[in-house]
Write an enzyme that holds these catalytic residues in place. Structure first.
Site, PDB file in Angstrom:
ATOM      1  N   ASP A  20      10.899 -10.247   7.692  1.00  0.00           N
ATOM      2  CA  ASP A  20      11.238  -9.307   6.617  1.00  0.00           C
ATOM      3  C   ASP A  20      12.123  -8.177   7.159  1.00  0.00           C
ATOM      4  O   ASP A  20      11.932  -7.015   6.817  1.00  0.00           O
ATOM      5  CB  ASP A  20       9.942  -8.749   5.999  1.00  0.00           C
ATOM      6  N   GLY A  73       0.821  -1.207   0.000  1.00  0.00           N
ATOM      7  CA  GLY A  73       0.000   0.000   0.000  1.00  0.00           C
ATOM      8  C   GLY A  73       0.852   1.253   0.000  1.00  0.00           C
ATOM      9  O   GLY A  73       2.026   1.221  -0.339  1.00  0.00           O
TER      10      GLY A  73
END
Ligand code: ATP
Ligand code: MG
Length: 316
Positions: free
Chosen positions: A172, A62
């Site tokens: 991550d 996003g």
């Protein structure tokens, strides 16, 4: 070795596993900021209170905006995923919401509320980290000195200690997911592919995250996995991140070389782990070695690394 299907530059992400509908068996206590009466909770800040100022970053999941609260003038970061976004992206942001609403650590970015609009837009309101990311700092200010990296390492380890202690694997860790403010506080962000381990032996899906920073056992669990539970993958990514901030380029590739997916995967799985040049201090070289053990069982845990002389000795 499993074949990985999707690819994209250093930011390459792999398919997102199904988000389990199960609630975690050991739900974390909600942080104090989540109480409806606090000024930072979603109950007191509505989407209409916020004015968008600028885009801070675009990611896989996003767009992140800098926003200002119209009444208080306080700045926040707002991560928005639009209603028409792909299911995987929406799943990621929901996963991130679930984790951020439950975490409360000075080393994890603070969530100040979440919004869902009838249009399907989903948004997460976060504390605004006004210096940016370690990736942007590297670009603007150049490579980091050892004392600065020791400080970064200590802060990220404290964040990982909190997360791992609550059975959360980030999956991550990389320079662009570590945020910085003007107090040089470093906080872990972007939990889109993180996982809450429901049971001690819950297998951790290997194929999520940014592949360049993925540990060997996530490509080849049989060869490098040992008693693979996933936590050690965050340590590998931290080691690579620190090395990159010191060298100024992604450690598995020479400066300026565009990453090629096959080369990268072969280097991670079949090559020697990258190391520091000889002029780096012994403590730093040892710390990186402890993080970049190819076999996950030989890698140091967060608790062990927090006792390593590189992060323990007095700041110089
Ligand atoms: P990617 O897929 O590239 O990892 P993403 O969609 O998962 O990105 P984030 O990593 O959470 O999104 O955020 C994208 C970028 O927005 C960050 O790299 C950073 O530049 C900026 N950003 C995110 N959160 C904040 C924040 N709280 N304060 C300041 N900047 C932020
Ligand atoms: Mg990110």
């Amino acid at each position: 070795m499993a074949v990985v299907r999707e690819r994209r530059h250093l930011n390459l992400r792999l398919p997102i596993p199904e988000l389990s509908d199960r609630r975690p068996r050991f739900p974390l206590p909600l942080p104090p900021t989540a109480a409806a009466t606090t000024t930072t909770s979603s109950a007191t800040i509505s989407a209409g209170d916020l004015e968008k100022l600028q885009v801070l970053g675009h990611g896989n999941g996003g767009t992140v905006y800098k926003v200002r609260h119209k009444r208080t003038g306080a700045f926040y970061a707002l991560k928005v995923v639009h209603g028409e976004s792909e299911t995987d992206v929406r799943r990621q942001v929901r996963r991130e919401m679930e984790i951020l609403r439950r975490t409360d650590s000075p080393h994890v970015v603070r969530c100040d509320g979440t919004f869902e609009k009838p249009s399907g837009d989903i948004a997460i309101l976060m504390e605004y980290m006004n210096v940016g990311t370690l990736e942007s700092l590297l670009k603007t200010h150049g490579t980091f000195s050892e004392p600065k990296l020791a400080d970064v390492a200590r802060q990220v380890l404290n964040g990982l200690n909190y997360l791992h202690g609550h059975k959360i694997i980030h999956r991550d860790i990389k320079p662009s997911n570590l945020l910085v403010n003007d107090k040089m506080e470093v906080k872990i962000a972007d939990f889109g592919v993180s996982k809450i381990m429901c049971r001690t032996l819950d297998p951790c899906n290997s194929y999520v995250g940014t592949c360049a920073y993925m540990s060997p056992e996530r490509f080849d669990p049989d060869r490098y996995g040992g008693n693979y539970d996933g936590y050690a993958g965050d340590i590998w990514s931290l080691g690579l991140t620190l090395l990159e901030l010191y060298l100024g380029h992604f450690p598995f590739l020479p400066p300026g070389q565009r990453p090629d997916w096959a080369t990268l995967m072969c280097a991670i799985c079949f090559g020697d782990p990258p190391s520091l040049p000889e002029h780096a201090s012994e403590e730093f070289r040892s710390f990186i070695q402890c993080c970049l053990q190819k076999e996950s069982s030989k890698r140091w845990t967060v608790a062990q690394l927090l006792t390593h002389p590189f992060v323990c000795k007095d700041p110089r």
